[in-house]
Scaffold this motif. Structure first.
Motif, PDB file in Angstrom:
ATOM      1  N   GLU A   8       0.893  -1.130   0.049  1.00 24.97           N
ATOM      2  CA  GLU A   8      -0.070   0.083  -0.066  1.00 24.97           C
ATOM      3  C   GLU A   8       0.813   1.183   0.224  1.00 24.97           C
ATOM      4  O   GLU A   8       0.566   2.251  -0.507  1.00 24.97           O
ATOM      5  N   GLY A   9       2.025   1.188   0.743  1.00 24.48           N
ATOM      6  CA  GLY A   9       3.040   2.280   0.817  1.00 24.48           C
ATOM      7  C   GLY A   9       3.457   2.604  -0.486  1.00 24.48           C
ATOM      8  O   GLY A   9       3.797   3.759  -1.025  1.00 24.48           O
ATOM      9  N   LYS A  10       3.908   1.376  -1.218  1.00 26.93           N
ATOM     10  CA  LYS A  10       4.512   1.787  -2.547  1.00 26.93           C
ATOM     11  C   LYS A  10       3.545   2.302  -3.690  1.00 26.93           C
ATOM     12  O   LYS A  10       3.787   3.243  -4.503  1.00 26.93           O
ATOM     13  N   LYS A  11       1.926   1.717  -3.484  1.00 27.76           N
ATOM     14  CA  LYS A  11       1.123   2.377  -4.280  1.00 27.76           C
ATOM     15  C   LYS A  11       0.849   3.737  -4.285  1.00 27.76           C
ATOM     16  O   LYS A  11       0.829   4.642  -5.110  1.00 27.76           O
ATOM     17  N   GLU A  12       1.103   4.254  -2.767  1.00 27.57           N
ATOM     18  CA  GLU A  12       0.601   5.677  -2.465  1.00 27.57           C
ATOM     19  C   GLU A  12       1.835   6.346  -2.951  1.00 27.57           C
ATOM     20  O   GLU A  12       1.658   7.467  -3.541  1.00 27.57           O
ATOM     21  N   TRP A  13       3.148   5.951  -2.783  1.00 25.48           N
ATOM     22  CA  TRP A  13       4.231   6.665  -3.351  1.00 25.48           C
ATOM     23  C   TRP A  13       4.464   6.746  -4.876  1.00 25.48           C
ATOM     24  O   TRP A  13       4.623   8.001  -5.429  1.00 25.48           O
ATOM     25  N   ARG A  14       4.038   5.708  -5.390  1.00 26.85           N
ATOM     26  CA  ARG A  14       3.886   5.674  -6.987  1.00 26.85           C
ATOM     27  C   ARG A  14       2.952   6.992  -7.499  1.00 26.85           C
ATOM     28  O   ARG A  14       3.183   7.338  -8.421  1.00 26.85           O
ATOM     29  N   ALA A  15       1.600   6.990  -6.680  1.00 27.26           N
ATOM     30  CA  ALA A  15       0.721   7.818  -7.038  1.00 27.26           C
ATOM     31  C   ALA A  15       1.323   9.146  -6.769  1.00 27.26           C
ATOM     32  O   ALA A  15       0.891  10.184  -7.833  1.00 27.26           O
ATOM     33  N   HIS A  16       1.684   9.444  -5.656  1.00 29.72           N
ATOM     34  CA  HIS A  16       2.598  10.984  -5.375  1.00 29.72           C
ATOM     35  C   HIS A  16       3.674  10.959  -6.479  1.00 29.72           C
ATOM     36  O   HIS A  16       3.649  12.330  -6.962  1.00 29.72           O
ATOM     37  N   ALA A  18       3.523  10.111  -9.646  1.00 28.17           N
ATOM     38  CA  ALA A  18       2.823  10.323 -10.888  1.00 28.17           C
ATOM     39  C   ALA A  18       2.295  11.870 -10.686  1.00 28.17           C
ATOM     40  O   ALA A  18       2.286  12.489 -11.854  1.00 28.17           O
ATOM     41  N   ARG A  19       1.878  12.234  -9.798  1.00 28.41           N
ATOM     42  CA  ARG A  19       1.243  13.735  -9.612  1.00 28.41           C
ATOM     43  C   ARG A  19       2.650  14.764  -9.791  1.00 28.41           C
ATOM     44  O   ARG A  19       2.287  15.840 -10.308  1.00 28.41           O
ATOM     45  N   VAL A  20       3.715  14.254  -9.213  1.00 29.88           N
ATOM     46  CA  VAL A  20       4.892  15.396  -9.302  1.00 29.88           C
ATOM     47  C   VAL A  20       5.000  15.401 -11.071  1.00 29.88           C
ATOM     48  O   VAL A  20       5.288  16.428 -11.478  1.00 29.88           O
ATOM     49  N   LYS A  21       4.999  14.494 -11.389  1.00 33.55           N
ATOM     50  CA  LYS A  21       5.560  14.275 -13.011  1.00 33.55           C
ATOM     51  C   LYS A  21       4.666  14.877 -13.837  1.00 33.55           C
ATOM     52  O   LYS A  21       4.727  15.393 -15.179  1.00 33.55           O
ATOM     53  N   LEU A  23       3.248  17.813 -12.976  1.00 31.85           N
ATOM     54  CA  LEU A  23       3.414  19.191 -12.854  1.00 31.85           C
ATOM     55  C   LEU A  23       4.165  19.753 -13.949  1.00 31.85           C
ATOM     56  O   LEU A  23       4.941  19.206 -14.551  1.00 31.85           O
ATOM     57  N   PRO A  24       4.003  21.033 -14.302  1.00 29.24           N
ATOM     58  CA  PRO A  24       4.886  21.653 -15.405  1.00 29.24           C
ATOM     59  C   PRO A  24       6.524  21.579 -14.834  1.00 29.24           C
ATOM     60  O   PRO A  24       6.861  21.371 -13.458  1.00 29.24           O
ATOM     61  N   LYS A  25       7.248  21.561 -15.950  1.00 27.14           N
ATOM     62  CA  LYS A  25       8.600  21.291 -15.426  1.00 27.14           C
ATOM     63  C   LYS A  25       9.366  22.198 -14.525  1.00 27.14           C
ATOM     64  O   LYS A  25      10.118  21.570 -13.679  1.00 27.14           O
ATOM     65  N   ASP A  26       9.107  23.508 -14.278  1.00 26.10           N
ATOM     66  CA  ASP A  26       9.718  24.449 -13.568  1.00 26.10           C
ATOM     67  C   ASP A  26       9.188  24.113 -12.281  1.00 26.10           C
ATOM     68  O   ASP A  26       9.983  23.852 -11.027  1.00 26.10           O
ATOM     69  N   TYR A  27       8.118  23.740 -11.871  1.00 27.23           N
ATOM     70  CA  TYR A  27       7.528  23.139 -10.712  1.00 27.23           C
ATOM     71  C   TYR A  27       8.268  21.764 -10.254  1.00 27.23           C
ATOM     72  O   TYR A  27       8.579  21.589  -9.206  1.00 27.23           O
ATOM     73  N   GLN A  28       8.415  20.814 -11.307  1.00 29.54           N
ATOM     74  CA  GLN A  28       9.109  19.852 -10.979  1.00 29.54           C
ATOM     75  C   GLN A  28      10.342  19.882 -10.439  1.00 29.54           C
ATOM     76  O   GLN A  28      11.007  19.288  -9.510  1.00 29.54           O
ATOM     77  N   ILE A  29      11.198  20.777 -10.968  1.00 24.45           N
ATOM     78  CA  ILE A  29      12.500  21.066 -10.525  1.00 24.45           C
ATOM     79  C   ILE A  29      12.684  21.696  -9.275  1.00 24.45           C
ATOM     80  O   ILE A  29      13.154  21.148  -8.302  1.00 24.45           O
ATOM     81  N   VAL A  30      11.470  22.565  -9.076  1.00 30.74           N
ATOM     82  CA  VAL A  30      11.838  23.096  -7.728  1.00 30.74           C
ATOM     83  C   VAL A  30      11.232  21.877  -6.655  1.00 30.74           C
ATOM     84  O   VAL A  30      11.785  22.005  -5.458  1.00 30.74           O
ATOM     85  N   TYR A  31      10.188  21.320  -6.994  1.00 33.21           N
ATOM     86  CA  TYR A  31       9.725  20.247  -6.190  1.00 33.21           C
ATOM     87  C   TYR A  31      10.847  19.347  -5.631  1.00 33.21           C
ATOM     88  O   TYR A  31      11.275  18.877  -4.540  1.00 33.21           O
ATOM     89  N   LYS A  32      11.760  18.902  -6.749  1.00 37.16           N
ATOM     90  CA  LYS A  32      12.876  17.958  -6.520  1.00 37.16           C
ATOM     91  C   LYS A  32      13.997  18.599  -5.610  1.00 37.16           C
ATOM     92  O   LYS A  32      14.454  17.803  -4.814  1.00 37.16           O
ATOM     93  N   GLU A  33      14.361  19.713  -5.652  1.00 40.84           N
ATOM     94  CA  GLU A  33      15.294  20.672  -4.814  1.00 40.84           C
ATOM     95  C   GLU A  33      14.854  20.539  -3.377  1.00 40.84           C
ATOM     96  O   GLU A  33      15.369  20.388  -2.549  1.00 40.84           O
ATOM     97  N   MET A  34      13.251  20.958  -3.299  1.00 36.25           N
ATOM     98  CA  MET A  34      12.887  20.770  -1.975  1.00 36.25           C
ATOM     99  C   MET A  34      12.955  19.557  -1.269  1.00 36.25           C
ATOM    100  O   MET A  34      13.328  19.283  -0.223  1.00 36.25           O
TER     101      MET A  34
END
Length: 116
Positions: A8-16, A18-21, A23-34
Motif C-alpha cells: 500500500e505504501g508503494k502504491k501511494e508513493w507511485r501515485a505521488h 505520478a502527480r509530481v511528473k 506538474l509543469p517542468k519548472d514546478y518539478q525542478i523546484v519540487y525535487k530540490e525541496m
C-alpha cells in the motif's frame, strides 16, 4: 509492518510521483530540490509519511492551475520557504546540533574535572 502495508505504501508513493511528473517542468525542478533539502536537513517525521510532500504537490497543482510561476508560489528563496514549512518540527539538523552541544559539554566537564 505487514506485506500489505508495504504494498500500500508503494502504491501511494507511485501515485505521488505520478502527480509530481504531471506538474509543469519548472514546478518539478523546484519540487525535487525541496525534496532533497527535506531529506538532508528536514523534519524527522518525513520518514513516517509523505504528508508534507503531498501538501507541497497540492500547493503546486493549485499554483500551476492558476498559471502562476513556481517562484510566485514559493518566493525566490526556496530554502527559506522550506524552513518556514518545517519551523515547528524537529529536524535532523536540530538533532545533530544537540548531539554536538552535548559532546562539547561532556568534554568540557571532563576537562574541568581533570584540573581539580
Amino acid at each position: 509492518m505487514s506485506i500489505r502495508d508495504i504494498i500500500e505504501g508503494k502504491k501511494e508513493w507511485r501515485a505521488h510521483v505520478a502527480r509530481v511528473k504531471a506538474l509543469p517542468k519548472d514546478y518539478q525542478i523546484v519540487y525535487k530540490e525541496m525534496q532533497k533539502y527535506f531529506f538532508k536537513v528536514g523534519p524527522v517525521e518525513l520518514t513516517d509519511g509523505t504528508d508534507l510532500l503531498s501538501g507541497i504537490v497540492d500547493l503546486f497543482e493549485e499554483g500551476a492551475a492558476q498559471g502562476k510561476d513556481v517562484l510566485d508560489v514559493t518566493g525566490s528563496d526556496v530554502a527559506a520557504f522550506c524552513d518556514e514549512l518545517i519551523k515547528d518540527s524537529d529536524t535532523y539538523a536540530d538533532i545533530w546540533q544537540e548531539a554536538a552541544d552535548q559532546e562539547v559539554n561532556r568534554a568540557m566537564k571532563m576537562s574541568q574535572d581533570k584540573r581539580k
